[in-house]
Design a protein around this motif. Structure first.
Motif, PDB file in Angstrom:
ATOM      1  N   ALA A  69       0.831  -1.199   0.000  1.00  0.00           N
ATOM      2  CA  ALA A  69       0.000   0.000   0.000  1.00  0.00           C
ATOM      3  C   ALA A  69       0.867   1.252   0.000  1.00  0.00           C
ATOM      4  N   THR A  70       1.987   1.196   0.703  1.00  0.00           N
ATOM      5  CA  THR A  70       2.912   2.334   0.729  1.00  0.00           C
ATOM      6  C   THR A  70       3.500   2.582  -0.650  1.00  0.00           C
ATOM      7  N   VAL A  71       3.824   1.507  -1.357  1.00  0.00           N
ATOM      8  CA  VAL A  71       4.369   1.642  -2.711  1.00  0.00           C
ATOM      9  C   VAL A  71       3.381   2.378  -3.623  1.00  0.00           C
ATOM     10  N   LEU A  72       2.115   1.979  -3.571  1.00  0.00           N
ATOM     11  CA  LEU A  72       1.113   2.642  -4.394  1.00  0.00           C
ATOM     12  C   LEU A  72       0.879   4.075  -3.950  1.00  0.00           C
ATOM     13  N   ASP A  73       0.935   4.297  -2.631  1.00  0.00           N
ATOM     14  CA  ASP A  73       0.712   5.637  -2.108  1.00  0.00           C
ATOM     15  C   ASP A  73       1.785   6.608  -2.595  1.00  0.00           C
ATOM     16  N   GLU A  74       2.976   6.080  -2.862  1.00  0.00           N
ATOM     17  CA  GLU A  74       4.079   6.921  -3.323  1.00  0.00           C
ATOM     18  C   GLU A  74       4.045   7.150  -4.829  1.00  0.00           C
ATOM     19  N   MET A  75       3.157   6.463  -5.525  1.00  0.00           N
ATOM     20  CA  MET A  75       2.998   6.701  -6.963  1.00  0.00           C
ATOM     21  C   MET A  75       2.460   8.115  -7.182  1.00  0.00           C
ATOM     22  N   PRO A  76       2.957   8.852  -8.174  1.00  0.00           N
ATOM     23  CA  PRO A  76       2.438  10.202  -8.414  1.00  0.00           C
ATOM     24  C   PRO A  76       0.931  10.185  -8.638  1.00  0.00           C
ATOM     25  N   HIS A  77       0.223  11.041  -7.934  1.00  0.00           N
ATOM     26  CA  HIS A  77      -1.225  11.115  -8.083  1.00  0.00           C
ATOM     27  C   HIS A  77      -1.706  12.487  -7.605  1.00  0.00           C
ATOM     28  N   ARG A  78      -2.938  12.797  -7.934  1.00  0.00           N
ATOM     29  CA  ARG A  78      -3.531  14.041  -7.475  1.00  0.00           C
ATOM     30  C   ARG A  78      -4.907  13.765  -6.890  1.00  0.00           C
ATOM     31  N   VAL A  79      -5.307  14.618  -5.973  1.00  0.00           N
ATOM     32  CA  VAL A  79      -6.589  14.493  -5.305  1.00  0.00           C
ATOM     33  C   VAL A  79      -7.626  15.300  -6.092  1.00  0.00           C
ATOM     34  N   VAL A  80      -8.757  14.665  -6.392  1.00  0.00           N
ATOM     35  CA  VAL A  80      -9.827  15.333  -7.141  1.00  0.00           C
ATOM     36  C   VAL A  80     -11.137  15.137  -6.396  1.00  0.00           C
ATOM     37  N   PHE A 105       1.178   3.675 -12.991  1.00  0.00           N
ATOM     38  CA  PHE A 105       0.559   2.515 -12.354  1.00  0.00           C
ATOM     39  C   PHE A 105       1.135   1.218 -12.920  1.00  0.00           C
ATOM     40  N   ASP A 106       1.255   1.136 -14.235  1.00  0.00           N
ATOM     41  CA  ASP A 106       1.780  -0.078 -14.872  1.00  0.00           C
ATOM     42  C   ASP A 106       3.197  -0.380 -14.390  1.00  0.00           C
ATOM     43  N   LYS A 107       4.017   0.655 -14.247  1.00  0.00           N
ATOM     44  CA  LYS A 107       5.400   0.441 -13.813  1.00  0.00           C
ATOM     45  C   LYS A 107       5.444  -0.098 -12.380  1.00  0.00           C
ATOM     46  N   VAL A 108       4.618   0.457 -11.516  1.00  0.00           N
ATOM     47  CA  VAL A 108       4.588  -0.010 -10.130  1.00  0.00           C
ATOM     48  C   VAL A 108       4.184  -1.476 -10.071  1.00  0.00           C
ATOM     49  N   VAL A 109       3.159  -1.847 -10.841  1.00  0.00           N
ATOM     50  CA  VAL A 109       2.687  -3.234 -10.831  1.00  0.00           C
ATOM     51  C   VAL A 109       3.749  -4.174 -11.415  1.00  0.00           C
ATOM     52  N   GLU A 110       4.429  -3.736 -12.469  1.00  0.00           N
ATOM     53  CA  GLU A 110       5.486  -4.557 -13.066  1.00  0.00           C
ATOM     54  C   GLU A 110       6.623  -4.797 -12.078  1.00  0.00           C
ATOM     55  N   ASP A 111       6.928  -3.784 -11.274  1.00  0.00           N
ATOM     56  CA  ASP A 111       8.030  -3.895 -10.315  1.00  0.00           C
ATOM     57  C   ASP A 111       7.640  -4.697  -9.071  1.00  0.00           C
ATOM     58  N   HIS A 112       6.346  -4.878  -8.835  1.00  0.00           N
ATOM     59  CA  HIS A 112       5.875  -5.577  -7.626  1.00  0.00           C
ATOM     60  C   HIS A 112       4.793  -6.577  -8.047  1.00  0.00           C
ATOM     61  N   PRO A 113       5.173  -7.783  -8.444  1.00  0.00           N
ATOM     62  CA  PRO A 113       4.210  -8.779  -8.936  1.00  0.00           C
ATOM     63  C   PRO A 113       3.089  -9.086  -7.946  1.00  0.00           C
ATOM     64  N   GLU A 114       3.350  -8.890  -6.643  1.00  0.00           N
ATOM     65  CA  GLU A 114       2.293  -9.158  -5.662  1.00  0.00           C
ATOM     66  C   GLU A 114       1.097  -8.237  -5.892  1.00  0.00           C
ATOM     67  N   LEU A 115       1.372  -7.039  -6.398  1.00  0.00           N
ATOM     68  CA  LEU A 115       0.278  -6.104  -6.679  1.00  0.00           C
ATOM     69  C   LEU A 115      -0.607  -6.624  -7.798  1.00  0.00           C
ATOM     70  N   ALA A 116       0.000  -7.266  -8.793  1.00  0.00           N
ATOM     71  CA  ALA A 116      -0.791  -7.829  -9.891  1.00  0.00           C
ATOM     72  C   ALA A 116      -1.781  -8.858  -9.358  1.00  0.00           C
ATOM     73  N   LYS A 117      -1.346  -9.680  -8.391  1.00  0.00           N
ATOM     74  CA  LYS A 117      -2.241 -10.674  -7.801  1.00  0.00           C
ATOM     75  C   LYS A 117      -3.378  -9.994  -7.048  1.00  0.00           C
ATOM     76  N   PHE A 118      -3.063  -8.926  -6.321  1.00  0.00           N
ATOM     77  CA  PHE A 118      -4.081  -8.191  -5.565  1.00  0.00           C
ATOM     78  C   PHE A 118      -5.138  -7.618  -6.503  1.00  0.00           C
ATOM     79  N   PHE A 119      -4.695  -6.964  -7.567  1.00  0.00           N
ATOM     80  CA  PHE A 119      -5.652  -6.355  -8.478  1.00  0.00           C
ATOM     81  C   PHE A 119      -6.405  -7.399  -9.302  1.00  0.00           C
TER      82      PHE A 119
END
Length: 225
Positions: free
Chosen positions: A17-28, A104-118
């Motif tokens: 979750a921390t890895v995804l939280d550090e992905m660039p994003h904006r609040v809308v 998002f794609d780069k984060v998932v590629e770097d962390h295969p566990e995320l692919a399983k979660f999604f």
């Protein structure tokens, strides 16, 4: 609510979750009075709901709307290739976090566990979609509305014995989900109250006989696991 916390509540390991939280994003902030994304637009973004409630919708050739999916806090809309056939609109005032699909794609590629979660989330959303199809196609008017109430309370994580549901939907939105008219939805709510299954006070709905409501709705929550 921070993205990390919403993802942990959705079942993701804190480190991921921390890895995804550090992905660039904006609040809308999304206003429910108008669509946030129209059908036919590119969906080269990832979206996570942190507060409120967001819907996917489709229109028929006459402009009539069908709400085809809901996203609660901690849930999201993943990117896809090309244009999406559905639009996105908030049910109530909502906050979402938007990120670019490339990040998002780069984060998932770097962390295969995320692919399983999604992938598990995709399978869950598919199960919900099947249940909605049965709901609008085979259940009667009362069961359709009762099922939506049961699912909404369950996805919000309510203790139905002690906590009321603050109904986020208008009657028209319930009609757009369950495939009927708002007049019929009003009649169904009156019937549920007369049967002693619920009690309404404004937008607050208290469940007076949860086991019987489950039976009326043919609601078995296993598809939400």
């Amino acid at each position: 609510m921070p993205l990390r916390e919403t993802l942990v509540r959705a079942g993701l390991a804190p480190a991921l979750a921390t890895v995804l939280d550090e992905m660039p994003h904006r609040v809308v902030n999304i206003d429910p009075r108008r669509p946030f994304r129209e059908p036919g637009m590119p969906r080269n973004e990832t979206m996570f709901v942190t507060s409120g409630l967001v819907a996917k919708f489709k229109n028929d050739s006459s402009g009539r709307r069908q709400i085809v999916a809901l996203r609660f806090p901690g849930e999201g809309v993943l990117p896809r290739d090309g244009n999406a056939s559905y639009g996105i609109q908030a049910i109530v005032k909502s906050e979402v976090l938007l990120g670019k699909s490339d990040d998002f794609d780069k984060v998932v590629e770097d962390h295969p566990e995320l692919a399983k979660f999604f992938w598990r989330l995709v399978q869950r959303n598919e199960s919900i979609g099947y249940e909605w199809l049965v709901n609008t196609g085979r259940r009667d008017s009362t069961a359709r509305v009762a099922h939506l109430l049961c699912e909404t309370a369950t996805r919000y994580g309510l203790d139905v014995a002690t906590q009321p549901l603050m109904n986020p939907f208008t009657q028209q939105q319930i009609a757009d989900i369950t495939g009927q008219t708002s007049v019929n939805v009003n009649r169904v709510f009156a019937d549920l109250e007369r049967q002693g299954l619920i009690k309404r006070a404004g937008r607050e709905i208290r469940f007076l006989d949860w086991p019987e409501l489950l039976r009326v709705a043919s609601f078995q929550p296993g598809y939400l696991d």
